[in-house]
Design an enzyme around this catalytic site. Sequence first.
Site, PDB file in Angstrom:
ATOM      1  N   TRP A   3      23.700  36.080 -20.825  1.00  0.00           N
ATOM      2  CA  TRP A   3      24.448  37.147 -20.153  1.00  0.00           C
ATOM      3  C   TRP A   3      25.470  36.606 -19.174  1.00  0.00           C
ATOM      4  O   TRP A   3      26.607  37.095 -19.112  1.00  0.00           O
ATOM      5  CB  TRP A   3      23.507  38.141 -19.462  1.00  0.00           C
ATOM      6  CG  TRP A   3      22.780  38.988 -20.464  1.00  0.00           C
ATOM      7  CD1 TRP A   3      21.437  38.970 -20.738  1.00  0.00           C
ATOM      8  CD2 TRP A   3      23.356  39.961 -21.358  1.00  0.00           C
ATOM      9  NE1 TRP A   3      21.149  39.874 -21.733  1.00  0.00           N
ATOM     10  CE2 TRP A   3      22.302  40.485 -22.134  1.00  0.00           C
ATOM     11  CE3 TRP A   3      24.654  40.424 -21.573  1.00  0.00           C
ATOM     12  CZ2 TRP A   3      22.509  41.466 -23.114  1.00  0.00           C
ATOM     13  CZ3 TRP A   3      24.868  41.400 -22.540  1.00  0.00           C
ATOM     14  CH2 TRP A   3      23.802  41.906 -23.302  1.00  0.00           C
TER      15      TRP A   3
ATOM     16  N   ASP B 236      24.668  39.988 -11.137  1.00  0.00           N
ATOM     17  CA  ASP B 236      24.208  40.878 -12.208  1.00  0.00           C
ATOM     18  C   ASP B 236      22.685  40.920 -12.143  1.00  0.00           C
ATOM     19  O   ASP B 236      22.013  39.948 -12.499  1.00  0.00           O
ATOM     20  CB  ASP B 236      24.694  40.341 -13.563  1.00  0.00           C
ATOM     21  CG  ASP B 236      24.180  41.157 -14.748  1.00  0.00           C
ATOM     22  OD1 ASP B 236      23.418  42.128 -14.542  1.00  0.00           O
ATOM     23  OD2 ASP B 236      24.550  40.816 -15.899  1.00  0.00           O
TER      24      ASP B 236
ATOM     25  N   LYS C 152      17.125  48.896 -18.199  1.00  0.00           N
ATOM     26  CA  LYS C 152      16.034  47.928 -18.164  1.00  0.00           C
ATOM     27  C   LYS C 152      14.942  48.425 -17.203  1.00  0.00           C
ATOM     28  O   LYS C 152      13.848  48.736 -17.611  1.00  0.00           O
ATOM     29  CB  LYS C 152      16.519  46.541 -17.731  1.00  0.00           C
ATOM     30  CG  LYS C 152      17.776  45.978 -18.412  1.00  0.00           C
ATOM     31  CD  LYS C 152      17.780  46.066 -19.887  1.00  0.00           C
ATOM     32  CE  LYS C 152      19.004  45.621 -20.666  1.00  0.00           C
ATOM     33  NZ  LYS C 152      19.943  44.698 -20.199  1.00  0.00           N
TER      34      LYS C 152
HETATM   35  C1  LIG Z   1      21.314  44.218 -20.806  1.00  0.00           C
HETATM   36  C2  LIG Z   1      22.086  43.337 -19.904  1.00  0.00           C
HETATM   37  C3  LIG Z   1      23.495  43.387 -19.846  1.00  0.00           C
HETATM   38  C4  LIG Z   1      24.296  44.310 -20.726  1.00  0.00           C
HETATM   39  O1  LIG Z   1      24.190  45.606 -20.313  1.00  0.00           O
HETATM   40  P1  LIG Z   1      24.995  46.789 -21.023  1.00  0.00           P
HETATM   41  O2  LIG Z   1      24.467  47.972 -20.272  1.00  0.00           O
HETATM   42  O3  LIG Z   1      24.642  46.788 -22.463  1.00  0.00           O
HETATM   43  O4  LIG Z   1      26.434  46.594 -20.777  1.00  0.00           O
HETATM   44  C5  LIG Z   1      24.131  42.551 -18.969  1.00  0.00           C
HETATM   45  N1  LIG Z   1      23.457  41.706 -18.174  1.00  0.00           N
HETATM   46  C6  LIG Z   1      22.123  41.617 -18.208  1.00  0.00           C
HETATM   47  C7  LIG Z   1      21.415  40.653 -17.308  1.00  0.00           C
HETATM   48  C8  LIG Z   1      21.388  42.431 -19.072  1.00  0.00           C
HETATM   49  O5  LIG Z   1      20.053  42.347 -19.116  1.00  0.00           O
END
Ligand SMILES: *Cc1c(COP(=O)(O)O)cnc(C)c1O
Length: 364
Positions: free
Chosen positions: A107, A177, A201
Amino acid sequence: MTMMAKMSCKFNFSAGPAAIPSDVLKKVQSELLDWNGTGMSVMEMSHRGKQYLPIIEEAESDFRLLLGIPKNYKVLFLQGGAITQNFMVPMNLLNNGTASYVVSGYWSKRTFNDAQPFNGIKLSATSEPIDYRKAPQFNEWESSKEDAYLHYCSNETIHGVEFFDTPNIKDVPLVCDMSSNILSRPINIENYGVIYAGAQKNIGPAGLTLVIVRDDLIDVADKRTPSTFNWKIQSDNNSMINTPATFSIYIAGLVFKWILARGGLESIEAQNIKKAMDLYNYIDSSDFYYNRIDSGNRSRMNVPFSISDDSLTSKFVSEAEESGLYGLKGHRLVGGLRASIYNAIDIEGVTALVDFMRRFEKNN
Ligand SMILES: *Cc1c(COP(=O)(O)O)cnc(C)c1O
């Protein structure tokens, strides 16, 4: 009579969209057709109406309470997922300057790549050469105090690599993030300039992205930034420069109340530590399964593991489903297996998984 599915899910270990606490889903069901005596579903309400406004306001105040978000930070309820922040962060912060990116898994690498169309994007540190088995240590992170920000990802959902400490960086705003470990433990918000997280999540349904921005960083956006992507304009309009994801925000609010009712993030953390320990301890004690992540960076939320004899992997997945354990197939990029054990998976879920793993090992 309705058709019954042959197998049904008891515990959902999906990485995202992921399990939502069943108490929350039951509450949603009970008020789906008539929210609070209004005779309307939350889905049908005007986002600016007097029925809906308390829902988003309470969601924000509970979120602030849970994380201890100070007054000098704004909370935004946006759309587009975490990935949309990959360009919103540079649009809102870069201001013709430079920024450094730490790469610790899929990611954060994708975030670094997505920022390439902007000038001044630099690699701070990467653990790609060691297959992301250990996160780049803070003392290896390179940045310059002229950088507009330093970006990292606190939990790599696919590789199962988590940072447990916060880097102590004072001269460059940290942007993080936290999509897959937000609300899994207390954090010190003041160490960060910006935090963002997709909801699907550990927060609620897809379609909602939470962004926390420190006041001094909210008003430096490139002037060409469209209104829906502009943190300042969204903030000035209470995340309603266009229609927000009203129903996802409502469910996120119920999840915040569910966490508060369980004692907040300290007690959630204690439970998450126990769950992760039970699972990793079992994996380590067995010659049949393995996880290769450095012990200091093993994610508490996403536990990738493999079977020494990889040819048994698909059998594992289908037999697990027959036992009601869903979502255990590893991400297509890394293969193997993965158990995501977010807040909504309780100790019983992990115990059921370990029991199944033990049985599968014995029978194979
Ligand atoms: C799932 C995830 C993303 C992507 O998220 P989207 O909502 O599909 O854009 C980005 N970073 C991390 C750490 C993730 O777990």
